[in-house]
Design an enzyme around this catalytic site. Structure first.
Site, PDB file in Angstrom:
ATOM      1  N   THR A  42      10.135  -4.002  -0.108  1.00  0.00           N
ATOM      2  CA  THR A  42      11.296  -3.107  -0.601  1.00  0.00           C
ATOM      3  C   THR A  42      12.375  -3.984  -1.396  1.00  0.00           C
ATOM      4  O   THR A  42      12.494  -5.290  -1.071  1.00  0.00           O
ATOM      5  CB  THR A  42      11.874  -2.404   0.748  1.00  0.00           C
ATOM      6  N   LYS A  57      16.993  -1.916  17.578  1.00  0.00           N
ATOM      7  CA  LYS A  57      15.765  -0.911  17.375  1.00  0.00           C
ATOM      8  C   LYS A  57      14.913  -0.799  18.731  1.00  0.00           C
ATOM      9  O   LYS A  57      14.419   0.315  19.053  1.00  0.00           O
ATOM     10  CB  LYS A  57      14.867  -1.557  16.293  1.00  0.00           C
ATOM     11  N   TYR A  77      19.234  -7.293  15.325  1.00  0.00           N
ATOM     12  CA  TYR A  77      18.464  -6.435  14.880  1.00  0.00           C
ATOM     13  C   TYR A  77      17.355  -5.667  15.673  1.00  0.00           C
ATOM     14  O   TYR A  77      17.280  -4.447  15.767  1.00  0.00           O
ATOM     15  CB  TYR A  77      17.748  -6.668  13.584  1.00  0.00           C
ATOM     16  N   ASP A  86      24.449   5.388  -1.982  1.00  0.00           N
ATOM     17  CA  ASP A  86      24.398   5.294  -3.308  1.00  0.00           C
ATOM     18  C   ASP A  86      24.148   6.625  -4.177  1.00  0.00           C
ATOM     19  O   ASP A  86      22.772   6.888  -4.197  1.00  0.00           O
ATOM     20  CB  ASP A  86      23.437   4.108  -3.690  1.00  0.00           C
TER      21      ASP A  86
END
Length: 250
Positions: free
Chosen positions: A193, A162, A158, A41
């Site tokens: 976050t 990791k 996920y 972004d």
């Protein structure tokens, strides 16, 4: 500004336009590093860079989709050029964390998670670590997760990505450590976050299982990353540092 232990060093931080990555970029800049803020972004990246510069730090934005090996190659080339011919610190913070039942994960989703969470760090390290080794110094910090340590329903995709990153951390420490490149990882617990806001009360419920009893602030995770990136961690190699409020200790 804090103590400038990273003055003169160039730090590339992926996923640095928000959350833990942005907090890390800001802290490394406070400690004197020229921070290269990498992310998708442009608007958010520009905001992070502007904030760093307003506080007297040095930062630049690099647009990076990090969808494949070519995008990783392009990022390392641009970062090296912008860094004056070298990158001294690499923080692999970019990642995605979709949760849900294994049977509901589409092939495209599986590929996307492993492409960004595993393959991208692999390609970035493959291109940057040899140059660090050639200079005899460097630091790489991978951002993992506490659920790489234990099984959680709905987090198989996920967590497994990791867990792979954890093993890569140890292998890279053995491969590049003898040439002066320290490779370590942090394992954050629940952290507030923009990306975790959608979890709502679920974030607090997850955090309540740990001795700390609360979610972390992004800055708290960044402090651990900055420690591993700096010279005060000069004898720390191949470590997987839990920053999870004590969840994996109990």
């Amino acid at each position: 500004m804090g103590f400038l232990d990273l003055a003169g060093r160039v730090a590339l931080v992926t996923g640095a336009t928000s959350g833990i990555g942005a907090a890390t970029a800001e802290l490394l800049a406070e400690r004197g590093a020229h921070v290269l803020v990498a992310g998708r972004d442009t608007t958010r990246g520009g905001t992070v860079v502007a904030g760093i510069r307003e506080h007297g730090g040095k930062a630049d934005f690099l647009a990076a989709a990090l969808a494949d090996a070519e995008s990783a190659r392009q990022l390392t080339q641009e970062a090296t050029e912008l860094g004056g011919g070298h990158v001294d610190i690499l923080v692999n913070s970019a990642g995605i964390f979709p949760f849900g039942p294994t049977a509901q994960a589409s092939p495209a989703e599986v590929d996307a998670v492993y492409d960004l969470n595993v393959k991208t760090p692999f390609h970035l390290v493959a291109r940057l670590a040899p140059a660090m080794a050639g200079r005899g110094s460097g630091a790489i910090v991978n951002v993992s997760t506490m659920v790489a340590e234990y099984g959680v329903a709905g987090m198989a995709l996920y967590g497994s990505s990791k867990a792979a990153l954890n093993l890569l951390t140890k292998a890279w420490a053995d491969e590049f450590g003898p040439q002066g490149v320290r490779v370590n990882a942090v394992e954050p617990g629940p952290t507030r976050t923009g990306g975790t806001a959608a979890m709502g009360e679920g974030l607090d419920a997850l955090a309540a299982q740990a001795p700390a009893g609360r979610p972390a602030a992004a800055r708290e995770i960044a402090e651990a990353i900055a420690y591993l990136a700096g010279d005060t961690a000069s004898y720390v190699q191949g470590a997987i540092l839990p920053v999870d409020g004590g969840r994996t200790a109990v």
